[in-house]
Design an enzyme around this catalytic site. Structure first.
Site, mmCIF file in Angstrom:
data_model
loop_
_atom_site.group_PDB
_atom_site.id
_atom_site.type_symbol
_atom_site.label_atom_id
_atom_site.label_comp_id
_atom_site.label_asym_id
_atom_site.label_seq_id
_atom_site.Cartn_x
_atom_site.Cartn_y
_atom_site.Cartn_z
ATOM 1 N N GLN A 121 7.802 -0.476 3.795
ATOM 2 C CA GLN A 121 7.299 -0.871 2.482
ATOM 3 C C GLN A 121 7.877 0.046 1.414
ATOM 4 O OE1 GLN A 121 3.014 -1.365 2.457
ATOM 5 N NE2 GLN A 121 3.053 -2.385 4.420
ATOM 6 N N CYS A 122 7.164 1.082 1.068
ATOM 7 C CA CYS A 122 7.553 1.924 -0.069
ATOM 8 C C CYS A 122 8.857 2.669 0.160
ATOM 9 C CB CYS A 122 6.421 2.876 -0.408
ATOM 10 S SG CYS A 122 4.914 1.964 -0.868
#
Length: 192
Positions: A121-122
Protein backbone atom coordinates in the site's frame (compact mmCIF):
# COMPACT_ATOMS: atom_id res chain seq x y z
CA UNK A 1 25.18 -0.48 -2.86
CA UNK A 2 26.78 2.95 -3.05
CA UNK A 3 25.26 6.16 -1.79
CA UNK A 4 25.60 9.75 -2.84
CA UNK A 5 24.65 13.11 -1.35
CA UNK A 6 21.62 13.19 -3.63
CA UNK A 7 19.93 10.24 -1.87
CA UNK A 8 17.27 10.34 0.87
CA UNK A 9 15.82 7.54 2.99
CA UNK A 10 12.01 7.62 3.22
CA UNK A 11 10.66 5.73 6.23
CA UNK A 12 6.98 5.23 5.50
CA UNK A 13 4.41 4.67 8.27
CA UNK A 14 6.73 2.96 10.76
CA UNK A 15 4.36 4.18 13.41
CA UNK A 16 2.78 3.10 16.65
CA UNK A 17 -0.68 2.90 15.03
CA UNK A 18 0.16 -0.51 13.56
CA UNK A 19 1.31 -1.99 16.85
CA UNK A 20 -2.04 -1.02 18.39
CA UNK A 21 -3.61 -3.65 16.15
CA UNK A 22 -2.06 -6.44 18.21
CA UNK A 23 -3.30 -9.44 16.21
CA UNK A 24 -2.36 -7.81 12.92
CA UNK A 25 1.09 -6.80 14.20
CA UNK A 26 1.76 -10.28 15.60
CA UNK A 27 1.01 -11.76 12.17
CA UNK A 28 3.30 -9.41 10.24
CA UNK A 29 4.96 -11.04 7.24
CA UNK A 30 8.39 -9.70 8.22
CA UNK A 31 9.14 -9.73 11.96
CA UNK A 32 12.64 -8.27 11.29
CA UNK A 33 11.23 -5.08 9.73
CA UNK A 34 12.03 -2.73 12.63
CA UNK A 35 15.59 -4.05 12.94
CA UNK A 36 16.11 -3.60 9.20
CA UNK A 37 14.66 -0.10 9.18
CA UNK A 38 16.95 0.79 12.10
CA UNK A 39 19.96 -0.48 10.10
CA UNK A 40 18.93 1.62 7.11
CA UNK A 41 18.50 4.70 9.29
CA UNK A 42 21.91 4.19 10.93
CA UNK A 43 23.51 3.73 7.50
CA UNK A 44 21.84 6.84 6.07
CA UNK A 45 23.03 8.91 9.01
CA UNK A 46 26.54 7.48 8.71
CA UNK A 47 26.88 8.40 5.02
CA UNK A 48 25.09 11.73 5.37
CA UNK A 49 21.86 10.88 3.56
CA UNK A 50 18.81 12.69 4.95
CA UNK A 51 16.15 10.59 6.69
CA UNK A 52 12.51 11.57 6.16
CA UNK A 53 9.95 10.13 8.59
CA UNK A 54 6.42 9.88 7.15
CA UNK A 55 3.41 8.93 9.26
CA UNK A 56 -0.19 8.34 8.21
CA UNK A 57 -3.10 10.19 9.82
CA UNK A 58 -6.87 9.86 9.57
CA UNK A 59 -8.20 12.79 11.62
CA UNK A 60 -11.66 12.45 13.11
CA UNK A 61 -11.97 8.69 12.58
CA UNK A 62 -11.55 7.71 16.22
CA UNK A 63 -9.26 4.81 15.28
CA UNK A 64 -5.55 4.12 15.69
CA UNK A 65 -4.72 6.53 12.84
CA UNK A 66 -6.66 9.40 14.41
CA UNK A 67 -3.99 11.74 15.83
CA UNK A 68 -6.29 12.52 18.77
CA UNK A 69 -5.58 9.00 20.10
CA UNK A 70 -1.81 9.52 20.26
CA UNK A 71 -0.58 6.65 18.07
CA UNK A 72 0.36 8.66 14.97
CA UNK A 73 4.03 8.79 15.92
CA UNK A 74 7.16 6.97 14.79
CA UNK A 75 7.81 3.75 16.70
CA UNK A 76 10.01 4.88 19.58
CA UNK A 77 12.85 2.38 19.22
CA UNK A 78 13.61 3.74 15.74
CA UNK A 79 14.76 6.93 17.48
CA UNK A 80 13.92 9.69 15.00
CA UNK A 81 15.96 12.84 15.51
CA UNK A 82 14.46 16.31 15.86
CA UNK A 83 16.77 17.50 13.07
CA UNK A 84 15.25 15.03 10.57
CA UNK A 85 12.22 15.88 8.44
CA UNK A 86 8.92 14.51 9.70
CA UNK A 87 5.75 14.65 7.61
CA UNK A 88 2.22 13.46 8.22
CA UNK A 89 0.18 12.35 5.24
CA UNK A 90 -3.52 11.71 4.80
CA UNK A 91 -3.20 9.89 1.46
CA UNK A 92 -1.82 6.44 0.71
CA UNK A 93 1.33 7.84 -0.95
CA UNK A 94 3.73 10.18 0.81
CA UNK A 95 3.57 12.84 -1.93
CA UNK A 96 -0.15 13.52 -2.42
CA UNK A 97 -0.95 15.35 0.81
CA UNK A 98 2.49 16.66 1.83
CA UNK A 99 5.23 18.91 0.49
CA UNK A 100 7.64 15.95 0.25
CA UNK A 101 8.47 16.52 -3.42
CA UNK A 102 9.29 20.18 -2.80
CA UNK A 103 11.51 19.30 0.17
CA UNK A 104 13.40 16.64 -1.80
CA UNK A 105 13.93 18.88 -4.82
CA UNK A 106 15.08 21.80 -2.65
CA UNK A 107 17.67 19.46 -1.05
CA UNK A 108 18.90 18.27 -4.46
CA UNK A 109 17.64 14.71 -3.96
CA UNK A 110 17.50 12.57 -7.10
CA UNK A 111 17.23 9.09 -5.51
CA UNK A 112 14.91 7.88 -2.77
CA UNK A 113 15.28 4.72 -0.73
CA UNK A 114 11.88 3.43 0.42
CA UNK A 115 11.16 1.31 3.49
CA UNK A 116 8.33 1.06 6.03
CA UNK A 117 5.03 -0.56 6.85
CA UNK A 118 2.37 -1.79 4.45
CA UNK A 119 4.55 -3.01 1.62
CA UNK A 120 1.79 -3.17 -1.00
CA UNK A 121 0.00 0.00 0.00
CA UNK A 122 1.84 3.07 1.25
CA UNK A 123 5.37 1.85 0.48
CA UNK A 124 4.64 0.61 -3.04
CA UNK A 125 2.43 3.57 -3.91
CA UNK A 126 5.07 6.04 -2.69
CA UNK A 127 7.70 4.23 -4.77
CA UNK A 128 5.51 4.37 -7.90
CA UNK A 129 4.70 8.05 -7.47
CA UNK A 130 8.38 8.85 -6.82
CA UNK A 131 9.30 7.10 -10.07
CA UNK A 132 6.57 8.99 -11.94
CA UNK A 133 7.99 12.24 -10.55
CA UNK A 134 11.40 11.36 -11.99
CA UNK A 135 13.21 10.16 -8.88
CA UNK A 136 15.38 7.06 -9.00
CA UNK A 137 13.82 4.62 -6.54
CA UNK A 138 15.42 1.91 -4.45
CA UNK A 139 12.88 -0.30 -2.65
CA UNK A 140 14.38 -2.16 0.32
CA UNK A 141 11.97 -5.03 0.43
CA UNK A 142 13.11 -6.69 3.67
CA UNK A 143 12.76 -3.33 5.43
CA UNK A 144 9.03 -3.35 4.66
CA UNK A 145 6.24 -5.50 5.98
CA UNK A 146 2.54 -6.12 5.66
CA UNK A 147 -0.03 -8.62 6.84
CA UNK A 148 -2.48 -10.92 5.12
CA UNK A 149 -5.65 -9.78 3.44
CA UNK A 150 -8.46 -12.09 4.57
CA UNK A 151 -10.86 -13.75 2.15
CA UNK A 152 -13.73 -11.51 1.15
CA UNK A 153 -16.76 -12.95 -0.63
CA UNK A 154 -15.53 -14.92 -3.65
CA UNK A 155 -12.02 -13.46 -3.32
CA UNK A 156 -9.36 -15.67 -1.78
CA UNK A 157 -7.16 -14.59 1.11
CA UNK A 158 -3.68 -13.35 0.22
CA UNK A 159 -0.79 -13.92 2.59
CA UNK A 160 1.50 -11.10 3.64
CA UNK A 161 4.41 -12.95 2.10
CA UNK A 162 2.59 -13.17 -1.25
CA UNK A 163 1.78 -9.46 -1.11
CA UNK A 164 5.45 -8.67 -0.53
CA UNK A 165 6.61 -10.90 -3.43
CA UNK A 166 3.98 -9.37 -5.73
CA UNK A 167 5.17 -5.87 -4.87
CA UNK A 168 8.79 -6.82 -5.54
CA UNK A 169 7.85 -8.28 -8.92
CA UNK A 170 5.72 -5.34 -10.04
CA UNK A 171 8.17 -2.65 -8.94
CA UNK A 172 11.18 -4.30 -10.55
CA UNK A 173 9.56 -5.76 -13.68
CA UNK A 174 7.72 -2.55 -14.53
CA UNK A 175 10.76 -0.35 -13.93
CA UNK A 176 9.39 1.60 -10.96
CA UNK A 177 12.26 0.70 -8.65
CA UNK A 178 15.41 -1.26 -8.06
CA UNK A 179 14.45 -3.87 -5.47
CA UNK A 180 17.18 -4.54 -2.95
CA UNK A 181 17.76 -5.78 0.60
CA UNK A 182 19.03 -4.19 3.78
CA UNK A 183 22.24 -6.19 3.49
CA UNK A 184 22.83 -4.99 -0.08
CA UNK A 185 22.09 -1.38 0.89
CA UNK A 186 24.18 -1.26 4.07
CA UNK A 187 26.53 -4.23 4.03
CA UNK A 188 25.08 -5.17 7.45
CA UNK A 189 24.19 -8.75 8.30
CA UNK A 190 22.48 -8.36 11.68
CA UNK A 191 18.69 -8.26 11.77
CA UNK A 192 18.19 -9.26 8.13
Amino acid sequence: MTTSPDTALLVIDAQESFRQRADDWAATANPAVLDNIALLVAHAREVGDPVVWVTHSEPGTGGVFDPANGFVRVIEELEPRDSEDALTKTTVNAFGSTDLEERLRRAGIRRVVVCGIRTEQCCETTARIAADLGFEVEFVTDATTTSAIPAHGALAAVSGEDLMRRTESILSARGFATVTTTRERTGATAGV
